[in-house]
Design an enzyme around this catalytic site. Structure first.
Site, PDB file in Angstrom:
ATOM      1  N   TYR A  59      15.829  -1.170  -0.181  1.00  0.00           N
ATOM      2  CA  TYR A  59      16.799  -2.210   0.144  1.00  0.00           C
ATOM      3  C   TYR A  59      18.211  -1.631   0.035  1.00  0.00           C
ATOM      4  O   TYR A  59      18.385  -0.434  -0.191  1.00  0.00           O
ATOM      5  CB  TYR A  59      16.573  -3.429  -0.747  1.00  0.00           C
ATOM      6  CG  TYR A  59      15.209  -4.055  -0.521  1.00  0.00           C
ATOM      7  CD1 TYR A  59      14.835  -4.514   0.742  1.00  0.00           C
ATOM      8  CD2 TYR A  59      14.283  -4.159  -1.547  1.00  0.00           C
ATOM      9  CE1 TYR A  59      13.588  -5.054   0.979  1.00  0.00           C
ATOM     10  CE2 TYR A  59      13.016  -4.702  -1.326  1.00  0.00           C
ATOM     11  CZ  TYR A  59      12.679  -5.145  -0.058  1.00  0.00           C
ATOM     12  OH  TYR A  59      11.436  -5.681   0.176  1.00  0.00           O
ATOM     13  N   SER A  89       6.037  -9.490 -12.978  1.00  0.00           N
ATOM     14  CA  SER A  89       6.864  -8.673 -12.096  1.00  0.00           C
ATOM     15  C   SER A  89       7.440  -9.499 -10.940  1.00  0.00           C
ATOM     16  O   SER A  89       6.817 -10.469 -10.490  1.00  0.00           O
ATOM     17  CB  SER A  89       6.015  -7.529 -11.534  1.00  0.00           C
ATOM     18  OG  SER A  89       6.819  -6.543 -10.930  1.00  0.00           O
ATOM     19  N   PRO A  90       8.627  -9.139 -10.440  1.00  0.00           N
ATOM     20  CA  PRO A  90       9.159  -9.842  -9.269  1.00  0.00           C
ATOM     21  C   PRO A  90       8.210  -9.736  -8.085  1.00  0.00           C
ATOM     22  O   PRO A  90       7.725  -8.641  -7.760  1.00  0.00           O
ATOM     23  CB  PRO A  90      10.470  -9.091  -8.984  1.00  0.00           C
ATOM     24  CG  PRO A  90      10.845  -8.457 -10.289  1.00  0.00           C
ATOM     25  CD  PRO A  90       9.551  -8.101 -10.944  1.00  0.00           C
ATOM     26  N   ARG A 112      -0.019  -8.431  -9.331  1.00  0.00           N
ATOM     27  CA  ARG A 112      -1.274  -9.009  -8.828  1.00  0.00           C
ATOM     28  C   ARG A 112      -2.114  -9.693  -9.903  1.00  0.00           C
ATOM     29  O   ARG A 112      -2.717 -10.743  -9.636  1.00  0.00           O
ATOM     30  CB  ARG A 112      -2.081  -7.930  -8.100  1.00  0.00           C
ATOM     31  CG  ARG A 112      -1.494  -7.579  -6.739  1.00  0.00           C
ATOM     32  CD  ARG A 112      -2.303  -6.500  -6.035  1.00  0.00           C
ATOM     33  NE  ARG A 112      -1.809  -6.241  -4.690  1.00  0.00           N
ATOM     34  CZ  ARG A 112      -0.807  -5.422  -4.406  1.00  0.00           C
ATOM     35  NH1 ARG A 112      -0.180  -4.799  -5.398  1.00  0.00           N
ATOM     36  NH2 ARG A 112      -0.416  -5.230  -3.165  1.00  0.00           N
ATOM     37  N   GLN A 136      16.230 -11.382 -10.335  1.00  0.00           N
ATOM     38  CA  GLN A 136      16.455 -10.077  -9.711  1.00  0.00           C
ATOM     39  C   GLN A 136      17.343 -10.286  -8.487  1.00  0.00           C
ATOM     40  O   GLN A 136      16.964 -10.998  -7.554  1.00  0.00           O
ATOM     41  CB  GLN A 136      15.131  -9.437  -9.289  1.00  0.00           C
ATOM     42  CG  GLN A 136      15.285  -8.019  -8.748  1.00  0.00           C
ATOM     43  CD  GLN A 136      13.990  -7.486  -8.160  1.00  0.00           C
ATOM     44  OE1 GLN A 136      13.544  -7.951  -7.116  1.00  0.00           O
ATOM     45  NE2 GLN A 136      13.405  -6.496  -8.813  1.00  0.00           N
ATOM     46  N   ARG A 172      16.290  -1.911 -11.407  1.00  0.00           N
ATOM     47  CA  ARG A 172      15.038  -1.359 -10.884  1.00  0.00           C
ATOM     48  C   ARG A 172      15.372  -0.228  -9.919  1.00  0.00           C
ATOM     49  O   ARG A 172      16.208  -0.389  -9.024  1.00  0.00           O
ATOM     50  CB  ARG A 172      14.208  -2.425 -10.176  1.00  0.00           C
ATOM     51  CG  ARG A 172      12.962  -1.850  -9.502  1.00  0.00           C
ATOM     52  CD  ARG A 172      12.009  -2.884  -8.957  1.00  0.00           C
ATOM     53  NE  ARG A 172      11.153  -3.415 -10.019  1.00  0.00           N
ATOM     54  CZ  ARG A 172       9.988  -4.043  -9.783  1.00  0.00           C
ATOM     55  NH1 ARG A 172       9.559  -4.208  -8.549  1.00  0.00           N
ATOM     56  NH2 ARG A 172       9.259  -4.493 -10.788  1.00  0.00           N
TER      57      ARG A 172
END
Length: 783
Positions: free
Chosen positions: A589, A429-430, A731, A508, A637
């Site tokens: 964002y 994942s980013p 993680r 991304q 996303r």
């Protein structure tokens, strides 16, 4: 599994204004129990057994032989606790248990059976009779058909008051300002009934009627009796006219719907009524010498069979803590500390199960075996690995039906997006690293992304790469707004393609919007820079949180400039050699700020309705898709909920995904939240997956699930159940860059879905630890 009583068993609301509890020092000698259900009775019996000198009184408003519901399911874990704490009760229960191993799922007239599960059940009335007898033997004062005195008065005259007065607890209501309960209603109606024969398995049956989907949950609780719960969405219940029928007519209608399952036999009622489930969560469980137990403190949906189980385990824990701790205050603190995490975990599983059944119509087109697997794993308590151990034949049949090659775990099957075929379903994942200098990725990024590419994931994603200097989150964010940055990224993509062939690398692209000009994460996440701030822009002039900079609302000319910044960055990404591009429209964002009604207050063509809020993100998407190479996939996303009142709804998220898919998105990466600072997420294992699942089923677009997916077992379960096409993990890949390869080794898989780099091949087996040459015991000598 037990049904909540239709009315509270305990006290009326206190008439006195003096609600101060007694002191909580010392050990309680006089104990009042409000409510004579299994939890209250068992607590009374245990407390009396531990100290025969205690004076314990139980108030129950109903008669001794009154009960609601029919059968009760208890787990082996709960039974083990009962056996250890009170062997007499355990032996009495054991004489009445009905045990079975199978679960039958009937869907579209086809029955699938999964075995190896292990259940034990008995009649609720029998359970109560055993507990009544035990309490009387020990000298507990049982008062039936008796309203308990006001809990406030009891708290003044007894050393301890145990409120076990059920889901409609009047004790909890009387002290609502202290316990602070949160009660959530749900979307299905259900009724608790019984059949006069024993099912030979735990049975789930799905009926597709002219009015909608109706489901049956059934299980035996005696040699000649079964519990039968009939459940359906509220709108189905009303469309079928069940809201207008009398009790006996309603029961007859249910028996007719499930005539095959019931082999033509009738259903019987016991004061049964249609109701909706309510999830109860309390912020506190005790107040002075008053403590909540069982459904009074918490509820868990009947579809995972935990109501009586939780109440009995509460009683065990409360008695143990009172026995072990130096005084009542310490005991109640220890009781809540011990039980709250267990209950929270159970409630998360129950909520997942409940919502799965609420949305059952989403899965009706799945093949029978895959549907059965989906149902079995709905709560996340049962997983692919659990089922592989319990019932390997069933699990292998599901894998074959889903297209898994023999010996290939679901996570190691390939997946195609446009012209790109990923060799497995794992995505790194980013993750923002905040380690770039002037937006240029350096050696850290090469090692970080290169290590994870060598680690076997099918797709490795960069962090959010910013499209302009002003669009950075922090001074350490990477960018693609200069040629120097693009060359640095090319160095990384070439390493991945050369040294980790078969691994794809994606970029991304995003713009920070109102969440920019902040410190590095470890210096204070989302905190403004102490100096060197740059001006922020956003959909609307709203600061992210108190103390944050207020952004300027973007003008139409500025929107054009930003769109061109995205397309310029996309061109550089293409030349840098990225295999996939993801547009970041989540987490508050810039583009996400246009999508959420909480952050977009515009009154022009880019604000207001969901369609207008989508307009600018879609313009950017279209512009990027136009310049991005046609054979390379592009994903988006989104935040499928804001976890805040008035924010994006699940229905709006579906339409958002539908719009991006219509504009050419090859997959939707479904995240949630981080849009507003005041969010209240419902964290838990795989907690965002239901949003991805819903979008996948309703839109028909591939989805990437992300959020608290920690194990390869989770990935296999989600992929095989059809809830996601790809799983993005963050993680776990920080903990172990070779997470995917290690997952293959732990499952004994060695195939094209997980290829060890040649220099690492010698490490493809887990290293041995400790001695393995000790002699094995050969003889057992008697005494």
């Amino acid at each position: 599994m037990s049904a909540p009583a239709p009315a509270a068993r305990g006290a009326a609301r206190p008439a006195t204004d003096d609600r101060r509890p007694r002191a909580t020092t010392g050990h309680p000698r006089r104990i009042a129990v409000i409510g004579g259900g299994p939890g209250g009775l068992y607590a009374a019996a245990l407390l009396k057994r531990l100290d025969p000198g205690r004076e314990i009184t139980v108030w129950e408003r109903n008669a001794p032989d009154d009960t609601f519901g029919f059968g009760v399911v208890l787990s082996d874990e709960t039974l083990g606790g009962i056996e250890h704490a009170d062997p007499d009760v355990y032996r009495a229960l054991q004489r009445h248990f009905v045990r079975w191993d199978d679960i039958d799922i009937v869907h579209q007239g086809v029955r699938q059976t999964s075995t190896g599960h292990g259940f034990a059940a008995l009649g609720r009335r029998t359970l109560l009779e055993i507990l009544h007898a035990r309490c009387r033997t020990l000298g507990v004062d049982l008062r039936f058909r008796a309203e308990a005195p006001d809990p406030a008065r009891l708290a003044q005259t007894y050393d301890l008051v145990v409120a076990a007065d059920g889901v409609h607890s009047t004790t909890r209501a009387a002290f609502a300002d202290v316990f602070r309960p949160h009660v959530t209603g749900h979307r299905c109606r259900y009724i608790w009934l019984a059949a006069d024969f024993a099912f030979d398995a735990f049975r789930f049956e799905i009926a597709e009627t002219e009015h909608g989907v109706v489901q049956l949950h059934g299980y035996p609780y005696a040699a000649d009796a079964s519990t039968v719960i009939v459940e359906m969405r509220e709108e189905v219940w009303r469309a079928a006219g069940l809201d207008a029928l009398g009790g006996s007519e309603s029961v007859e209608r249910c028996a007719k719907i499930f005539a095959d399952a019931l082999v033509g036999r009738p259903l019987k009622s016991n004061k049964s009524a249609w109701t909706t489930f309510r999830t109860v969560v309390c912020e506190r469980w005790s107040h002075g010498n008053l403590v909540l137990l069982g459904d009074a403190a918490h509820t868990a949906h009947f579809s995972i069979g935990s109501g009586t189980k939780l109440a009995v385990e509460d009683a065990l824990a409360l008695a143990a803590c009172l026995h072990e701790q130096p005084d009542l205050r310490a005991a109640l603190t220890a009781y809540e500390a011990e039980r709250r995490p267990v209950v929270a975990s159970t409630q998360r599983a129950a909520r997942a199960s409940l919502e799965w059944f609420e949305n059952l119509d989403l899965y009706l087109d799945q093949p029978p075996r895959r549907f059965a697997f989906n149902l079995l794993t709905r709560s996340r308590r049962v997983t692919h690995d659990n089922l592989r151990l319990r019932d390997p034949r069933f699990t292998e049949a599901v894998e074959r039906e889903s297209g898994c090659p023999p010996g290939t775990p679901p996570m190691f099957t390939p997946f195609r997006l446009r012209g790109l075929t990923l060799r497995n379903r794992v995505v790194v994942s980013p993750m923002d690293m905040y380690s770039a200098v002037d937006g240029v990725p350096g050696d850290f990024h090469l090692v970080h992304l290169g290590a994870r590419a060598l680690g076997g994931a099918g797709l490795v994603m960069t962090e959010m790469v910013c499209v302009s200097e002003q669009g950075r989150i922090t001074p350490g964010c990477a960018g693609l707004y200069t040629g120097r940055q693009a060359e640095a990224w090319r160095r990384i993509t070439e390493f991945v393609h050369t040294r980790a062939p078969g691994t794809a690398i994606g970029v991304q692209l995003g713009h920070s919007g109102r969440k920019g000009s902040t410190r590095l994460m470890w210096e204070g996440m989302d905190e403004p820079l102490k100096d060197g701030n740059w001006p922020l822009v956003a959909a609307s002039p709203l600061p992210y949180k108190p103390g944050s900079q207020t952004p300027r609302q973007l003008s139409r000319a500025q929107l054009t400039d930003i769109r061109e910044q995205f397309t310029a960055a996309a061109r550089r990404a293409g030349r840098a050699g990225f295999d996939l591009l993801e547009l970041h429209c989540a987490h508050g964002y810039l583009l996400s700020g246009f999508l959420s009604p909480l952050t977009n207050r515009r009154t022009d063509a880019y604000g207001g309705s969901p369609e207008k809020r989508l307009r600018f993100p879609l313009e950017v998407f279209d512009a990027v898709r136009e310049v991005w190479p046609g054979d390379r996939p592009m994903t988006v996303r989104i935040s499928a909920t804001d976890w805040a009142e008035g924010g994006t709804t699940a229905e709006e998220a579906v339409e958002m995904a539908r719009a991006f898919a219509a504009h050419g998105a090859d997959a939707v990466d479904v995240s949630t939240g981080q849009v507003v600072a005041e969010e209240r997420p419902e964290f838990g294992r795989s907690y965002q997956t239901p949003f991805a699942d819903r979008i996948r089923r309703l839109v028909g677009v591939p989805v990437i699930a992300v959020g608290a997916i920690f194990s390869w077992d989770d990935v296999n379960s989600l992929i095989l159940a059809g809830r996601a096409d790809l799983c993005a993990l963050a993680r776990p890949h920080l903990y172990d860059p070779h997470w995917t390869l290690h997952a293959a080794a732990e499952q004994g898989y060695d195939g094209p879905g997980a290829v060890w780099p040649a220099p690492y091949r010698a490490g493809s087996r887990r290293p041995r630890t400790g001695r393995t040459d000790a002699p094995k015991p050969r003889l057992t000598l008697g005494t």
